[in-house]
Design an enzyme around this catalytic site. Sequence first.
Site, PDB file in Angstrom:
ATOM      1  N   ASP A  99       0.873  -1.172   0.000  1.00 19.34           N
ATOM      2  CA  ASP A  99       0.000   0.000   0.000  1.00 19.34           C
ATOM      3  C   ASP A  99       0.908   1.219   0.000  1.00 19.34           C
ATOM      4  O   ASP A  99       1.689   1.422   0.937  1.00 19.34           O
ATOM      5  CB  ASP A  99      -0.888  -0.033   1.250  1.00 19.34           C
ATOM      6  CG  ASP A  99      -1.523   1.316   1.574  1.00 19.34           C
ATOM      7  OD1 ASP A  99      -1.718   2.126   0.643  1.00 19.34           O
ATOM      8  OD2 ASP A  99      -1.837   1.561   2.761  1.00 19.34           O
ATOM      9  N   GLU A 122      -3.579   4.181  -2.514  1.00 19.49           N
ATOM     10  CA  GLU A 122      -3.981   3.809  -1.156  1.00 19.49           C
ATOM     11  C   GLU A 122      -5.474   4.008  -0.940  1.00 19.49           C
ATOM     12  O   GLU A 122      -6.164   3.131  -0.402  1.00 19.49           O
ATOM     13  CB  GLU A 122      -3.210   4.629  -0.118  1.00 19.49           C
ATOM     14  CG  GLU A 122      -3.632   4.285   1.307  1.00 19.49           C
ATOM     15  CD  GLU A 122      -2.782   4.946   2.363  1.00 19.49           C
ATOM     16  OE1 GLU A 122      -2.566   4.314   3.408  1.00 19.49           O
ATOM     17  OE2 GLU A 122      -2.336   6.099   2.157  1.00 19.49           O
ATOM     18  N   GLU A 123      -5.996   5.152  -1.357  1.00 22.13           N
ATOM     19  CA  GLU A 123      -7.409   5.450  -1.130  1.00 22.13           C
ATOM     20  C   GLU A 123      -8.329   4.472  -1.853  1.00 22.13           C
ATOM     21  O   GLU A 123      -9.354   4.046  -1.305  1.00 22.13           O
ATOM     22  CB  GLU A 123      -7.709   6.885  -1.565  1.00 22.13           C
ATOM     23  CG  GLU A 123      -7.092   7.957  -0.690  1.00 22.13           C
ATOM     24  CD  GLU A 123      -5.668   8.315  -1.058  1.00 22.13           C
ATOM     25  OE1 GLU A 123      -5.072   9.189  -0.416  1.00 22.13           O
ATOM     26  OE2 GLU A 123      -5.137   7.698  -2.006  1.00 22.13           O
TER      27      GLU A 123
END
Length: 581
Positions: A266, A284-285
């Site tokens: 990540d 990541e989001e």
Amino acid sequence: MECREDLKSILPFLPFVVRSSSIFWPPKAAESFKALTLGPDVSGVDSGAVLFDAILDIRESLGLSFERLEPNAADGYCLFFDDLMSRADSRVWFGEVLPKLGNLLLRLPSLLEAHYLDSDEKFGKGKNGLRLMDQQEAGIVLLSQELAAGILACAFFCLFPISRRAFKYLPAINFDYLFGSLHSHCPPSQEHKIMCITHYFERICQCMPKGFVSFERKVLPLRQSCHAVSYPESAFWKRSMVPLCSFQTITSGLIEDQQHEALEVDFANEYLGGGALHMGCVQEEIRFMINPELIVGMLFMVSMKKNEAIEIIGVERFSRYTGYGFTFRFVGGFVDEKPLDHMNRRKVRIISMDAVDSPGNWQFGIDCLVREINKAYCGFIDQSKYACYMKISKEGSFGNSHTSQDEAFILDSNECIFGGSSTQNNIDVSSSSSGYQSPSTFNLSVRSCPEIFQEDIGIATGNWGCGAFGGDPQIKAVLQWLAASQALRPFIHYYTFGVTAMQKLEEASLWILSHGWTVGDLWCIMVEYSTQRLNEASHSLISVVIVENGRPDTVHLQSNQEEERNKVLQMPILRRGRHHL
């Protein structure tokens, strides 16, 4: 219950009341949840506007009315549920999903109590229970997926106290900013992020998952320790004799779609989740939207320092998507068929590690290189196998009758292969044949401790710390390769995502592997190349590799030595182009 140290640490960030041996909701909040369970005919909650009013009422019953929510949150809840969601979906949401979420919230205190009791029984009192996971405190929290769902329902209703979170370096956890960022002029990606979340709630209300999820803070101690691999200095990497692991570039597909046993990187913010609950919509989001159980870690995981990473195992994927950034779109449900491990966790392993943001030319300096490789090393190494690492270290040196005293000293000091300070000696194995351990010798010592590789878990990663963070993708690729090799991972699967600067990466890696390079060899070449970049060196003088007796040494060649020069010009780490995502 209230005497528990783990519960006491997290209690200021939870909306519950704790007395004696019980965790419970204040009476008015419990009444509100009971009303929700009876459906919109009784509760009256049948629209986004009424839902947000109910949220405010519940917050007031919890004494949270003085903590302001994002000013546009009410508009966001109304816009999504009353305008963007179809009428048919809205009827299902308010008629079926919301009552089940009310029931889940009503049961949440008892789920939390059961969690602590179960954790004590499995691991010992206070060992793995829900608690504040502070900086420099390595440890694991193991949660059931049902408890994780209850925590996410709390976040949806914005029920977590927020006043102390910034003081403790905790990320935001309530969904008010997620919905508050939704407006008529925002990119469609924000709506589709929320669609992932609402789809998750629809799925868990249809069939609650029965597995577990673990969140581990991993730490490389800054001081040398006899119980753990510690934070290495530059000399450690220079002297490492660990062979480089297999490196495969993948030019299509996504990290989360890979089918191998691997830690999936990540590309994290120092605050877990980054902008997942705001406007962010990059690697990541997106991962936090399609695997919403990742968001749970944002409740209790304090921001990461340079020697820390966070490993999350067991999160289930619920959504499919297309696009990236503003083009991100939810395109339907996803059925996660990954098998379960012995702890009933889905075999999805995610390692969150934050690269330096906007490093500029500093990224080519030795301090930044050490920081970045150690961050990846922290994420990739399994500290629980420390004793086995030490066994390999000693057997790898003393098991060879031709081992010199110098080589034995380096290995036995835990300085060359497995961590700790390397400043206590002046041995330079990059130029001394006595310090070189061949890959075949090293592999023989690894076989003496097969449990390190028994699961054969490699690394799946890509252009970590590039893109918005501005890192050089070639440097980051090499740093991760070095860290994975040092951590004794069997392979790296590197997703290039179509970046032009990475086109020659596989060719370069195959060339390097075919010549038997070690971690120390490649580190020295990368440092020399980075120094050239830092000093604005020209193409007329480059670092190349001459293979002599199976062991590479670094030399300088003038530009007229075209044959050798052309071999290594294909190596990404030796090219001068300033490529950024």
